[in-house]
Scaffold this active site. Structure first.
Site, PDB file in Angstrom:
ATOM      1  N   THR A 228       0.976   0.614  11.851  1.00  0.00           N
ATOM      2  CA  THR A 228       0.810   1.275  13.151  1.00  0.00           C
ATOM      3  C   THR A 228      -0.103   0.400  14.006  1.00  0.00           C
ATOM      4  O   THR A 228      -1.224   0.094  13.606  1.00  0.00           O
ATOM      5  CB  THR A 228       0.177   2.664  12.943  1.00  0.00           C
TER       6      THR A 228
ATOM      7  N   CYS B 249      -4.663   8.000   8.803  1.00  0.00           N
ATOM      8  CA  CYS B 249      -4.004   7.684  10.079  1.00  0.00           C
ATOM      9  C   CYS B 249      -4.417   8.524  11.290  1.00  0.00           C
ATOM     10  O   CYS B 249      -4.591   7.968  12.370  1.00  0.00           O
ATOM     11  CB  CYS B 249      -2.499   7.785   9.901  1.00  0.00           C
TER      12      CYS B 249
ATOM     13  N   GLY C  14       0.809  -1.215   0.000  1.00  0.00           N
ATOM     14  CA  GLY C  14       0.000   0.000   0.000  1.00  0.00           C
ATOM     15  C   GLY C  14       0.836   1.256   0.000  1.00  0.00           C
ATOM     16  O   GLY C  14       1.969   1.277  -0.494  1.00  0.00           O
TER      17      GLY C  14
ATOM     18  N   PHE D 253       7.162   6.746   9.624  1.00  0.00           N
ATOM     19  CA  PHE D 253       6.783   8.141   9.880  1.00  0.00           C
ATOM     20  C   PHE D 253       6.614   8.954   8.595  1.00  0.00           C
ATOM     21  O   PHE D 253       6.474  10.169   8.660  1.00  0.00           O
ATOM     22  CB  PHE D 253       7.823   8.813  10.777  1.00  0.00           C
TER      23      PHE D 253
ATOM     24  N   GLU E 249       2.334  11.118   3.366  1.00  0.00           N
ATOM     25  CA  GLU E 249       1.954  11.012   1.963  1.00  0.00           C
ATOM     26  C   GLU E 249       2.174  12.365   1.291  1.00  0.00           C
ATOM     27  O   GLU E 249       2.000  13.410   1.903  1.00  0.00           O
ATOM     28  CB  GLU E 249       0.489  10.583   1.849  1.00  0.00           C
TER      29      GLU E 249
ATOM     30  N   PRO F 138      -7.253  -0.678  10.079  1.00  0.00           N
ATOM     31  CA  PRO F 138      -8.305   0.350  10.202  1.00  0.00           C
ATOM     32  C   PRO F 138      -8.975   0.350  11.572  1.00  0.00           C
ATOM     33  O   PRO F 138      -8.732  -0.554  12.384  1.00  0.00           O
ATOM     34  CB  PRO F 138      -9.307  -0.047   9.113  1.00  0.00           C
TER      35      PRO F 138
HETATM   36  N1  LIG Z   1      -0.593   5.928   4.766  1.00  0.00           N
HETATM   37  C1  LIG Z   1       0.270   6.527   5.552  1.00  0.00           C
HETATM   38  O1  LIG Z   1       0.627   7.678   5.358  1.00  0.00           O
HETATM   39  C2  LIG Z   1       0.882   5.782   6.717  1.00  0.00           C
HETATM   40  C3  LIG Z   1       2.001   6.342   7.346  1.00  0.00           C
HETATM   41  C4  LIG Z   1       2.576   5.652   8.392  1.00  0.00           C
HETATM   42  C5  LIG Z   1       2.018   4.442   8.837  1.00  0.00           C
HETATM   43  N2  LIG Z   1       0.914   3.938   8.220  1.00  0.00           N
HETATM   44  C6  LIG Z   1       0.400   2.661   8.691  1.00  0.00           C
HETATM   45  O2  LIG Z   1       0.863   1.645   7.800  1.00  0.00           O
HETATM   46  C7  LIG Z   1      -0.125   0.605   7.669  1.00  0.00           C
HETATM   47  C8  LIG Z   1      -0.476   0.427   6.209  1.00  0.00           C
HETATM   48  O3  LIG Z   1      -1.041   1.630   5.735  1.00  0.00           O
HETATM   49  P1  LIG Z   1      -1.245   1.925   4.193  1.00  0.00           P
HETATM   50  O4  LIG Z   1      -1.674   3.347   4.077  1.00  0.00           O
HETATM   51  O5  LIG Z   1      -0.054   1.446   3.442  1.00  0.00           O
HETATM   52  O6  LIG Z   1      -2.487   0.933   3.917  1.00  0.00           O
HETATM   53  P2  LIG Z   1      -3.029   0.406   2.517  1.00  0.00           P
HETATM   54  O7  LIG Z   1      -4.443   0.044   2.737  1.00  0.00           O
HETATM   55  O8  LIG Z   1      -2.658   1.379   1.424  1.00  0.00           O
HETATM   56  O9  LIG Z   1      -2.177  -0.919   2.250  1.00  0.00           O
HETATM   57  C9  LIG Z   1      -2.318  -2.096   2.953  1.00  0.00           C
HETATM   58  C10 LIG Z   1      -2.203  -3.260   1.967  1.00  0.00           C
HETATM   59  O10 LIG Z   1      -2.167  -4.487   2.702  1.00  0.00           O
HETATM   60  C11 LIG Z   1      -2.820  -5.460   1.906  1.00  0.00           C
HETATM   61  N3  LIG Z   1      -3.202  -6.606   2.737  1.00  0.00           N
HETATM   62  C12 LIG Z   1      -4.170  -6.687   3.688  1.00  0.00           C
HETATM   63  N4  LIG Z   1      -4.192  -7.917   4.243  1.00  0.00           N
HETATM   64  C13 LIG Z   1      -3.216  -8.622   3.620  1.00  0.00           C
HETATM   65  C14 LIG Z   1      -2.736  -9.962   3.756  1.00  0.00           C
HETATM   66  N5  LIG Z   1      -3.278 -10.796   4.654  1.00  0.00           N
HETATM   67  N6  LIG Z   1      -1.716 -10.374   2.966  1.00  0.00           N
HETATM   68  C15 LIG Z   1      -1.179  -9.517   2.054  1.00  0.00           C
HETATM   69  N7  LIG Z   1      -1.573  -8.230   1.884  1.00  0.00           N
HETATM   70  C16 LIG Z   1      -2.588  -7.797   2.658  1.00  0.00           C
HETATM   71  C17 LIG Z   1      -4.001  -4.725   1.303  1.00  0.00           C
HETATM   72  O11 LIG Z   1      -4.500  -5.400   0.149  1.00  0.00           O
HETATM   73  C18 LIG Z   1      -3.380  -3.357   0.977  1.00  0.00           C
HETATM   74  O12 LIG Z   1      -2.900  -3.285  -0.356  1.00  0.00           O
HETATM   75  C19 LIG Z   1      -1.292   1.032   8.546  1.00  0.00           C
HETATM   76  O13 LIG Z   1      -1.140   0.420   9.805  1.00  0.00           O
HETATM   77  C20 LIG Z   1      -1.096   2.530   8.673  1.00  0.00           C
HETATM   78  O14 LIG Z   1      -1.634   3.006   9.882  1.00  0.00           O
HETATM   79  C21 LIG Z   1       0.344   4.584   7.150  1.00  0.00           C
END
Ligand SMILES: NC(=O)c1ccc[n+]([C@@H]2O[C@H](COP(=O)([O-])OP(=O)(O)OC[C@H]3O[C@@H](n4cnc5c(N)ncnc54)[C@H](O)[C@@H]3O)[C@@H](O)[C@H]2O)c1
Length: 461
Positions: free
Chosen positions: A134, A278, A16, A164, A167, A95
């Site tokens: 997270t 987040c 992701g 950290f 986006e 989520p």
């Molecule tokens: N987006 C941000 O800016 C950001 C920044 C720091 C931390 N985070 C944290 O990082 C984590 C991921 O966030 P994101 O924005 O990348 O989420 P996202 O939804 O973009 O990506 C998560 C991915 O995981 C995949 N997935 C789910 N279950 C799976 C499984 N069992 N096997 C393989 N793949 C699987 C989904 O298909 C999805 O593509 C969250 O915990 C978020 O809080 C996000």
């Protein structure tokens, strides 16, 4: 079996917004490692293997192209990749839970737990498992139990390495991070695993920026960082409401307080509210954890940050209504921007979603324009598809509109020809600047009635 052409085989589960860019940067910086990124979503993996990446992030395609096919691979063959890896980052989504105990606040850990159980099922050798997602403080303990309750004699060491990145600036944040945090158990095995992960980042991050800590501090630090950042936005947004009552100007207040080095000038711009996947979820998660430890005062304190954000979004629409003679029914309103911030196509928890829905409830005709986020906007508002227009060109979007509401601080919107826009709009014409990015005096001189946030308005009546 590990691929012996490389000194380490690294895997990331979850391709992701975090998994994709993080691994692309590791692969680009460390050609000696094989980096594989897997996901259950085949369309996402196909997109990572194309030039049309699944997320928009400045500079990302160049980084991906540098390493893809050399030492960076995107795949749906999760089990083979698990067997091959010595180090596994888990970056699946976490989520807010929507059901049962803790619904609306606690983190939904089902994707994380499923991933952990699958790792145990298919692994044939010891591995380091890294929490990149997270997670609530103390999750590593539960994950360690699930992983190490295997009868194959395989050992898993769970570490926390929260991400950290922001986006919109993901690539530069990853290339030049303020800090990298790696939490581990302080046992000899924990420290050995931690040092292996330190070694990865030390390829391009200066030593003094790589922090190590106990695993609970690391898990908690990520929630606290997001809570503090969101708190700054809610704090300045609360002051924007007071500025509107007192003829003070929130931008001037921001500048004056931000020059105090103890306060600093970042995250002090008033806006229609914070969004993104987040901030809200992580604060609510923090609130839930505090409640479950019986710390109701602490929980209430942090919950106010989210409630203030809700208030700010509501207030924005209420103000539009009041100014537009207490009705927007049948009036066309163009939302300039739908992404939760500039330089991303991500619309998760974007304040524009709530603003659009509230305007629709008031029977306004909503038109949405955005340079990167229209596809996501269409998904977010699918239930209202027949009531909304999605138009890429902002000039077209504003044609026949009574009002423009700026939702996202895209720099493109500062450079538009507002005389041309004004000539095609209904009269009186309104601009509600939910990001305070436009030149309000210039717009007023063109003929617009301009309503910024937390600043005196400019109106012709
Ligand atoms: N987006 C941000 O800016 C950001 C920044 C720091 C931390 N985070 C944290 O990082 C984590 C991921 O966030 P994101 O924005 O990348 O989420 P996202 O939804 O973009 O990506 C998560 C991915 O995981 C995949 N997935 C789910 N279950 C799976 C499984 N069992 N096997 C393989 N793949 C699987 C989904 O298909 C999805 O593509 C969250 O915990 C978020 O809080 C996000």
């Amino acid at each position: 079996m590990s691929d012996t052409r490389f000194s380490k085989n690294i895997l990331c589960i979850g391709a992701g917004y975090v998994g994709g860019p993080t691994m692309a940067v590791i692969a680009a910086k460390c050609p000696q490692y094989k980096v594989t990124v897997v996901d259950i979503n085949a369309a996402r993996i196909d997109a990572w293997n194309s030039d049309n990446l699944p997320i928009y992030e400045p500079g990302l395609l160049d980084v991906v192209k540098q390493a893809r096919g050399r030492n960076l691979f995107f795949s749906t063959d999760i089990d083979a990749a698990i067997r091959e890896a010595q180090i596994i980052f888990v970056s699946v989504n976490t989520p807010t839970k929507t059901f049962g105990e803790g619904a609306g606040k606690a983190a939904d850990l089902q994707y994380w737990e499923l991933t952990a159980r699958n790792i145990v099922k298919v692994a044939t050798s010891d591995k380091i498992i890294i929490e990149k997602s997270t997670l609530p403080v103390k999750t590593a303990e539960a994950m360690g139990r699930i992983l190490n309750a295997n009868e194959k004699g395989i050992k898993f060491e769970v570490l926390s390495n929260p991400e950290f990145l922001a986006e919109g600036t993901a690539v530069s944040d990853l290339e030049k991070p303020d800090r990298v945090l790696i939490g581990s158990q302080l046992t000899p095995e924990g420290i050995k695993a931690r040092d292996e992960v330190v070694e990865i980042y030390a390829n391009w991050v200066p030593d003094e920026k790589i922090l190590t800590s106990n695993i609970w501090s690391s898990e908690l630090s990520k929630l606290v960082a997001n809570a503090f950042l969101a708190q700054r936005i809610s704090s300045i947004n609360s002051i924007s409401a007071l500025c509107e009552k007192t003829d003070a100007n929130v931008s001037e207040v921001s500048r004056a307080i931000g020059m105090d080095t103890r306060i600093g000038n970042k995250f002090l711009s008033s806006s229609v509210g914070f969004g993104g996947s987040c901030f809200q979820k992580d604060i609510l998660n923090l609130v839930y954890i505090c409640q479950s430890y019986g710390l109701s005062e602490v929980a209430d304190y942090w919950e106010r940050v989210v409630l203030m954000n809700e208030y700010q979004k509501r207030r924005f629409v209420q103000n539009m209504l009041k100014v537009m003679f207490n009705t927007v029914a049948g009036k066309k309103i163009a939302l300039f921007g739908f992404a939760f911030k500039a330089d991303t196509g991500d619309t998760r928890e974007s304040p524009a979603i709530d603003v659009a829905k509230q305007l629709l409830e008031e029977h306004a005709k909503v038109v949405i324009t955005d340079p990167q986020a229209l596809n996501n906007a269409k998904i977010d508002l699918a239930a209202y598809a027949d009531k909304i227009e999605f138009i890429e060109d902002p000039y077209e979007a504003a044609k026949g509109a009574h009002a423009i509401a700026v939702m996202t601080e895209w720099k493109e919107y500062k450079a538009l020809d507002y005389k041309r826009i004004f000539s095609g709009m209904e009269r009186p014409s309104f601009v509600f600047d939910g990001r305070n990015i436009l030149n309000h005096e210039e717009l007023f001189n063109i003929g617009f009635n301009v309503f910024p946030l937390g600043q005196p308005n400019h109106k012709h009546f």
